[in-house]
Scaffold this active site. Sequence first.
Site, short mmCIF file in Angstrom:
data_model
loop_
_atom_site.label_atom_id
_atom_site.label_comp_id
_atom_site.label_asym_id
_atom_site.label_seq_id
_atom_site.Cartn_x
_atom_site.Cartn_y
_atom_site.Cartn_z
N ASP A 67 22.57 8.56 7.58
CA ASP A 67 22.03 9.65 7.75
C ASP A 67 21.16 10.19 6.40
OD1 ASP A 67 24.31 10.52 6.43
OD2 ASP A 67 25.13 11.27 7.99
N ASN A 136 35.08 19.60 10.74
CA ASN A 136 35.01 19.79 12.16
C ASN A 136 34.94 18.55 13.10
OD1 ASN A 136 32.42 18.82 11.91
ND2 ASN A 136 31.25 20.55 12.23
N HIS A 138 32.76 15.82 12.72
CA HIS A 138 31.57 15.06 12.72
C HIS A 138 31.53 13.90 12.27
CE1 HIS A 138 29.59 17.00 8.86
NE2 HIS A 138 30.18 15.79 8.64
N GLU A 143 27.40 16.72 15.40
CA GLU A 143 28.12 17.97 15.37
C GLU A 143 28.79 17.99 16.67
OE1 GLU A 143 28.70 19.06 12.56
OE2 GLU A 143 26.99 19.45 11.40
C1 F6R Z 1 27.75 11.41 5.21
C2 F6R Z 1 28.03 11.64 6.65
C3 F6R Z 1 28.96 12.81 7.08
C4 F6R Z 1 30.09 12.97 5.79
C5 F6R Z 1 31.10 14.03 6.34
C6 F6R Z 1 32.31 13.95 5.27
O1 F6R Z 1 26.66 10.26 5.33
O2 F6R Z 1 27.52 11.17 7.48
O3 F6R Z 1 29.47 12.68 8.12
O4 F6R Z 1 30.90 11.77 5.91
O5 F6R Z 1 30.39 15.24 6.21
O6 F6R Z 1 31.70 14.31 4.14
P1 F6R Z 1 32.71 14.43 2.58
O7 F6R Z 1 33.14 12.88 2.42
O8 F6R Z 1 31.74 14.83 1.62
O9 F6R Z 1 33.85 15.22 2.81
#
Ligand code: F6R
Length: 240
Positions: A67, A136, A138, A143
């Site tokens: 992403d 959450n 995701h 989401e």
């Molecule tokens: C990042 C992504 C997000 C993160 C998730 C966890 O490319 O796609 O889904 O993997 O938000 O983020 P952290 O590792 O910062 O807790």
Amino acid sequence: MKLTVCGSYDELSEAAAEMIREQVSEKPESVIGFATGSTPVGMYKKLIEMYKTGKLDMSRTVSFNLDEYYPVKSSDSLSYHRFMYDNFFDAVNIKPENIHIPNGETNDPQKECEEYEKAIESAGGIDIQILGLGRNGHIGFNEPADKLYAKTHLAKLSQTTIEANSRFFEDAESVPRRALTMGMASILQAKKILLLVCGSEKRSAAAELMSSFITTDNPATLLKLHRDVTVICDREAAGK
Ligand code: F6R
């Protein structure tokens, strides 16, 4: 789903890097799906060490990132583009022409998403997709919602994600509200999936993942539909 609980973040990072090293050593032209965020930073450090000590050669590896914020300039210090170059790509021998990250500068997000899907397909699909877990549930920027998108699309970030990601920005107001992200099918079509989970703030999303249910309220639970998922988490995320 295979679950490994590690005693520390360092151990988790080592185990994740080792899986990637094995993948690239077995198939040097592997197509790898990379993630950003705090969780994989340790894994990237370990992979850089492996590269420097001659244990990893990424000269034939192809990458697709999950992403990118939208809109965002690639040169912006908080873009996922910059994150990947600063934390990993600049330190290993992956070829720039083999790196793919959704273009957060595009004027035509829909076309960008379609082309991103086509590029994944023409590369032969993703061999191993690395994921982090949102508080959450995701994955990517898919989401919790009644309906989830199958393919790469322009997504709206949830309030929980905006607040969680505000730690990288001056304040929550500065967090982009949208992102280009692979969809659920784009992720589930990867041959293998490696989900990394660390920290107590992920405990409840991780517990749902380990429950017997699948729900679009926790997109990560859809990973149970995949045959080859490895979850590596630390004790804080695993809880009891
Ligand atoms: C990042 C992504 C997000 C993160 C998730 C966890 O490319 O796609 O889904 O993997 O938000 O983020 P952290 O590792 O910062 O807790």
